[in-house]
Design a protein around this motif. Structure first.
Motif, short mmCIF file in Angstrom:
data_model
loop_
_atom_site.label_atom_id
_atom_site.label_comp_id
_atom_site.label_asym_id
_atom_site.label_seq_id
_atom_site.Cartn_x
_atom_site.Cartn_y
_atom_site.Cartn_z
N TYR A 294 0.77 -1.28 0.06
CA TYR A 294 -0.11 0.00 0.17
C TYR A 294 0.69 1.24 0.05
O TYR A 294 0.53 2.24 -0.49
CB TYR A 294 -0.95 0.16 1.27
N LYS B 79 1.50 3.47 -3.22
CA LYS B 79 0.29 3.77 -4.06
C LYS B 79 0.54 5.12 -4.72
O LYS B 79 -0.22 5.08 -5.87
CB LYS B 79 -1.02 3.89 -2.97
N ARG C 213 -7.17 0.85 -3.62
CA ARG C 213 -8.30 1.06 -2.84
C ARG C 213 -8.58 -0.02 -1.97
O ARG C 213 -9.34 0.32 -0.80
CB ARG C 213 -9.51 1.22 -4.05
N ASP D 102 -6.45 0.20 0.99
CA ASP D 102 -7.01 1.18 1.90
C ASP D 102 -7.97 0.97 2.71
O ASP D 102 -8.27 1.11 4.00
CB ASP D 102 -7.33 2.34 0.98
#
Length: 333
Positions: free
Chosen positions: A89, A92, A176, A179
């Motif tokens: 992540y 990103k 996404r 997240d």
């Protein structure tokens, strides 16, 4: 294509080697672990690596920039290790909308046909059948597609282990999903898992396939590291140098900057840059950068960076029917 390489792990099982260097730079079969991984990425079109780094991150970046000058290097710091999902992540902001991502664990050397997996143009995950699937993340299939991913299940539904190579067609969707998992604080064994993010992608309609991994080595502890060293040297068979006054028994990998005098080296020995070896016999061992070894016999051993190992020879006059043990505590049976 960009590849994400999480390399922030501290390698606790390889200590004391990793007290002063990152695990991914530990030497094996002629180069650091990371070098073997990068050698497998360049031929499939990877031109940028996103390194998720922690302690000693600058050393990892320096190694990649020096050894692979054609690769663009982007480093992202993971200040706190919160699992593989969290590490991925962190990348990103480096990816554009809809851009694909190749994810490869930074401590896993693999042998697989990556080109075939990427040519398909579908999200895919590298797998291999194992006898002990409860020790790995596993996939459950519905036909050719992945139906479910499970992280080290107590009762695994299949023996298809997740090796640590992932191709994601739509990185934005993965980010996404990760997240959401982080925001909802969904953890397994205290960490955010990449498998949970991939599972959520599947639930959103993303097709995820598998591709076979011929072999892989996770280099997780000293015994596995030495086993990896043996297997890679046997597989790759580097050219053995001719050393005046010394004997070389293939297969070995010896850096041209190493100084070797009056010694026997091999088989299955990896000697890194700047190593000095004198009056020694060394087999089935790894010597990291700058190590100094003299008057010793090393077998099934790993010598760390800039370590100094010295022994001594003995002169004996021993009578008939006598027994003597030199070097450590001996015992009579």
């Amino acid at each position: 294509m960009k590849a994400i390489l999480p390399v922030a792990g501290v390698g606790t099982r390889l200590r004391p080697l990793t007290h002063t260097q990152p695990k991914t730079l530990v030497h094996v079969a002629g180069k650091p672990i990371l070098g073997h991984i990068l050698d497998r990425l360049a031929p499939v079109g990877v031109d940028e690596v996103v390194l998720i780094v922690g302690q000693w991150g600058e050393r990892i970046v320096e190694y990649v920039e020096k050894s692979y000058p054609r690769l663009k290097v982007t480093a992202v710091e993971q200040a706190e290790r919160k699992g593989l999902g969290h590490a991925v992540y962190m990348a990103k902001d480096v990816f554009g909308a809809g851009e694909p991502a190749l994810i490869v664990l930074g401590d896993t050397i693999f042998q697989a046909d990556l080109q075939a997996a990427l040519t398909r143009g579908k999200s895919a995950i590298g797998v291999r059948r194992v006898p002990n699937p409860s020790q790995f993340g596993v996939v459950e299939l519905d036909g050719e597609r992945v139906k479910r991913l499970l992280e080290k299940p107590a009762d695994p539904p299949t023996d298809l282990a997740i090796v640590g190579i992932y191709y994601v067609r739509d990185s934005a969707l993965l980010f996404r999903c990760l997240d959401e998992i982080i925001a909802e604080d969904i953890k397994v064994k205290g960490e955010y898992q990449l498998t949970d993010g991939l599972q959520r992608m599947i639930e959103r309609g993303e097709e995820l396939f598998t591709f076979p991994v011929e072999d892989w080595w996770d280099c997780g502890n000293p015994d596995i590291l030495l086993e990896t060293n043996r297997e890679l040297l046997e597989r790759e068979r580097p050219a053995a140098p001719q050393l005046q006054g010394s004997i070389v028994v293939s297969p070995v990998a010896i850096d041209p900057t190493a100084v070797i005098e009056r010694s026997v080296i091999g088989p299955y020995v990896s000697v890194a840059a700047g190593v000095t070896i004198r009056d020694s016999v060394i087999r089935d061992s790894i010597l990291n950068e700058g190590a100094h070894v003299s008057t010793v016999l090393l077998d099934h051993s790993i010598v760390g960076e800039d370590a100094d190992v010295r022994g001594e020879f003995s002169r004996l006059h021993i009578g008939d029917s006598s027994s003597m043990h030199l070097g450590g505590s001996g015992r009579r049976e």
